[in-house]
Design a protein around this motif. Sequence first.
Motif, short mmCIF file in Angstrom:
data_model
loop_
_atom_site.label_atom_id
_atom_site.label_comp_id
_atom_site.label_asym_id
_atom_site.label_seq_id
_atom_site.Cartn_x
_atom_site.Cartn_y
_atom_site.Cartn_z
N LYS A 183 89.18 52.78 -111.12
CA LYS A 183 89.90 52.03 -112.00
C LYS A 183 90.63 51.69 -110.04
CE LYS A 183 91.67 53.31 -116.02
NZ LYS A 183 92.88 54.49 -117.12
N PHE A 184 91.15 50.27 -109.83
CA PHE A 184 92.07 50.70 -108.59
C PHE A 184 93.79 50.44 -108.33
CE2 PHE A 184 87.87 48.86 -108.17
CZ PHE A 184 87.24 49.14 -107.19
N THR A 185 94.40 50.87 -107.66
CA THR A 185 95.76 50.63 -107.71
C THR A 185 96.36 49.48 -106.98
OG1 THR A 185 95.48 52.94 -108.15
CG2 THR A 185 97.88 51.89 -106.95
N VAL A 186 97.52 48.81 -107.42
CA VAL A 186 98.21 48.22 -107.22
C VAL A 186 99.88 48.40 -106.24
CG1 VAL A 186 99.34 45.59 -106.76
CG2 VAL A 186 97.01 46.01 -108.51
N ALA B 198 89.45 47.62 -113.08
CA ALA B 198 89.07 46.93 -112.40
C ALA B 198 88.54 45.45 -113.03
CB ALA B 198 87.49 47.16 -111.47
N GLY B 199 88.56 44.13 -112.36
CA GLY B 199 88.24 43.05 -113.20
C GLY B 199 89.90 42.23 -112.78
N GLU B 200 89.58 40.93 -113.56
CA GLU B 200 90.94 39.99 -113.65
C GLU B 200 91.82 40.59 -114.08
OE1 GLU B 200 90.70 36.87 -112.11
OE2 GLU B 200 87.99 37.18 -111.93
N ARG C 292 104.66 35.16 -110.27
CA ARG C 292 103.38 35.71 -111.16
C ARG C 292 101.95 35.69 -110.94
NH1 ARG C 292 106.16 33.41 -115.01
NH2 ARG C 292 106.63 34.12 -117.04
N GLN C 293 101.30 36.92 -110.25
CA GLN C 293 100.26 36.78 -109.53
C GLN C 293 98.21 36.66 -110.07
OE1 GLN C 293 99.81 38.11 -105.90
NE2 GLN C 293 101.42 37.38 -104.88
N GLU C 294 97.36 36.44 -110.12
CA GLU C 294 96.09 35.96 -111.02
C GLU C 294 94.73 36.65 -109.95
OE1 GLU C 294 95.70 33.08 -113.90
OE2 GLU C 294 97.57 33.57 -115.07
N PHE C 295 94.28 37.49 -109.90
CA PHE C 295 93.75 37.34 -108.96
C PHE C 295 92.53 38.43 -109.62
CE2 PHE C 295 96.67 40.35 -107.68
CZ PHE C 295 96.16 41.70 -107.68
N LYS C 296 91.26 38.86 -108.60
CA LYS C 296 90.02 39.77 -109.61
C LYS C 296 90.26 41.20 -108.96
CE LYS C 296 85.54 40.27 -110.52
NZ LYS C 296 84.08 40.06 -110.54
N LEU C 297 90.54 42.19 -108.92
CA LEU C 297 91.13 43.23 -108.32
C LEU C 297 89.72 44.64 -108.09
CD1 LEU C 297 93.95 45.85 -107.67
CD2 LEU C 297 92.87 46.87 -110.12
N THR C 298 89.25 44.15 -107.37
CA THR C 298 87.82 45.11 -106.95
C THR C 298 88.07 45.99 -106.28
OG1 THR C 298 87.74 43.39 -104.81
CG2 THR C 298 86.52 42.92 -107.61
N ARG C 299 89.66 46.22 -105.61
CA ARG C 299 89.85 47.27 -104.17
C ARG C 299 91.26 47.55 -104.41
NH1 ARG C 299 91.70 44.61 -99.57
NH2 ARG C 299 91.38 42.78 -99.68
N ASP C 300 91.72 48.69 -104.41
CA ASP C 300 93.01 49.22 -103.88
C ASP C 300 94.11 48.38 -103.47
OD1 ASP C 300 92.81 51.59 -105.40
OD2 ASP C 300 92.79 53.22 -103.78
N THR C 301 94.87 47.49 -103.42
CA THR C 301 95.42 46.15 -103.17
C THR C 301 96.58 46.69 -102.29
OG1 THR C 301 93.24 45.03 -104.12
CG2 THR C 301 95.97 43.71 -103.30
N VAL C 302 97.36 45.77 -101.47
CA VAL C 302 98.66 45.98 -101.07
C VAL C 302 99.34 44.94 -101.46
CG1 VAL C 302 101.01 47.13 -99.24
CG2 VAL C 302 98.58 48.36 -100.04
N ILE C 303 100.42 44.90 -102.20
CA ILE C 303 100.97 43.00 -101.69
C ILE C 303 102.37 43.66 -102.23
CG2 ILE C 303 101.87 41.46 -103.63
CD1 ILE C 303 98.68 41.94 -105.21
#
Length: 800
Positions: free
Chosen positions: A29-32, A73-75, A89-100
């Motif tokens: 799992k990863f964190t946004v 992890a994943g779409e 709305r944002q769509e992407f593949k989650l492969t790491r911790d991401t800051v938005i």
Amino acid sequence: MKGRFINQWMAVWIAALLFLSAEEAAAQKFTVSGYMTDVASGESLISAALVERSSGLGTVTNNYGFYSLTLPAGEVSLEYSYTGYETVRQEFKLTRDTVIHIRLQFVPEMLAGASVTATRSEIGVRGTQMSAIEIPVRQIQRIPALAGEVDVIKAIQLLPGVQSGTEGSAGMYVRGGGPDENLLLLDGVPIYNVNHMMGFFSVFNADAIKNVTLYKGSFPARFGSRLSSILDIRMKDGNDQEFHGGASIGLLAAKVNLEGPIVKGKTTFNVSARRTYFDVLSQPLIAWYLHKEIDDLGGMGGYYFYDVNAKLTHTFNNRDKLYASYYMGDDDVYVRINQKNDEYENKMRLGWHWGNIVGSLRWNHTFGPQLFVNTTVNYTQYRHKLSLKETEIFNQSGQEKKNDISLLYNSLINDLSAAADFEYNPSPAHEVRFGATFIRHAFKPSVTTVHYQEASSEQAALDTTFGDKNLFTNEAAAYVEDNWSLTPWLKINAGLRYGLYATEGKTYHSLEPRISLRALLTQDLSLKASWSEMSQSVHMLSNSNISLPTDLWVPSTEAIPPMRSRQAAAGLFYSLGPVDFSLEGYYKTMDNVLEYRDGASFLGSTTGWEQKVAIGRGWSYGVEFLAQKKVGKLTGWIGYTWSKSMRKFDREGNVINFGEPFPAKYDRRHDLSVTASYEFSKRIDVAATFVYGTGVCGSLALQTVAVPLFNIMFDGSFTDPYPTDYLEGRNNYRLPSYHRLDAGVNFHRYWRNGNHRTISVSVYNAYNRQNPFVVYRDGSRLMQLSIFPIMPSVSYAFYF
């Protein structure tokens, strides 16, 4: 036994949390994470929603606009939303911790039908929090107000479970509690005296406020120090893109607000100020009247209050933000009278000054995508100063003689505190908060200085100072809580708060368990229940029905223990489109509450105050209904409360009312409020408020009896019967019912350059109801004093 049970319960809870966290960690799992802000101003958005559309998992932002959501992890398909703002709305593949970091666009037209559902919102159908209400500042600003002066506390008084004091008063009596049992926070910093003009207006300037939340029960563990309510008010940060401002003028006061970037996108400021000017307008009238009464008499006098709010915000990087907040507000009464002729001159000066100073420095830091900390250092001061000086000068046969007399009274409270609050989000199922706080209280209750010099006396001048000793106390607390989704339909917020209070060699400890449950019956209907325990170590001593600067705060001592309360509540919550409904019932007990003993009073000095009060207990219960609509052309709420609040003082040495129960001073059986605002167009909107309440209680002698007096000076016989007022019991009389209608209309004009102006016309007490302020006896008749008849007002505001 209680402590052992709580320790065992906490151990099981922590073990379960660690087990679930470890189990969840086994899957990748990863964190946004990031901040959600307004695109135009950069203001942080509180309780804005983020939802992952395919899984339905979600979160909301905290008080600083920060969010954190851990996902597999994943779409992913993320949806960011906030009431009145365009959804992103944002769509992407989650492969790491991401800051938005997300900036949302405010679209006024969307308020006509927008609604937000967040899976972890604290307040609402889906959240665990009950007995709490949020009021949009935009809605507060439209409510018709006394003298046209928008007031946050007056708006809060219109909510179910909250009683007002006397006519026009800014006091708050929540679920049977007293006015000193409310913790009022400005950007997280407590304020002791929240009233201007003897309580008819509050210290909160609506132009500087971003968010208002009231907690009446079901208190999260992060809150403490008061029994009855928490009013959490958040100030605006300031626009980080453009310089903006506004100014307004009304019958009572003038206000100005300025905000903008110091370093664009990084450093902002927000400053607002308010001052009344009745003293300036009335001075010529006062001078004319004095001269009219006595030819050689002149002078001036007046009353005013002012507020200054300032906030500075700096963003160092994605992890660190610094905030500095400041508030200063004062009330000032002044009188200067001069009388002079050939033989005599008299000068009299009166100054009465009281107010608050609040300062705060806070640092936000993210240690990672899941851990957020807010560290603060705060300073709070409440001061009261009364000075009186009179000088007489006699001119006899060319010789001048002078009499001097002066009196100076000072009272002061200083608080210095530090706190650290952590938020940990290991998964969408858990939102863990923990932290600690420490407060150093310095009470300087009353010091009086007297100077007297008589011209005809050969003795030296009298100079003396007397008063109470300074009191220094320490207060500390630590807490932990978890907002835990057990299943999609069952959610729990469990927490524990430990408090310590050290005073005069005595240390008091308190353990305060808090728990709230939410069962989601359907997508729009939920059942909630809660239990909370609170303690309070400071008390306010008051002589009056209205707020006066002579109302003094005193600490718990070896003889006066802290107050304690326990509250159970349950309710149904339903959402029907943009309208939220709630029906709650509560039962609350209060221990170690204070009342003045029969015949005791308190006049400006805390000397011997412990012997003038009695310690007892109280209880209250009631049912509250609320229907609230926050969006659309028509907004407002309907609130109704049925409640009962009682007190009993039957302990040995603390007996009041013969040990029998009596109603609390502001016990009201029925309380109804209807508030509505309708936007006809972008240029015109109207608003109206109707309130009805059962009359409050008071102690009033309703009959006179003949009582013979014992003649102790002479022969010990009894005199003829003497008429004496007979008081049946404490708070034996209930005043007539209170009701009032207020109405107002706002006219707006907008220019292409973004500037706009608003003209507001309102009327307070539209049908001129003579509501009772005081009821008293005049012989065999009951007389009523009313102070606020129908009162129209107009104000003009310009924004750029």
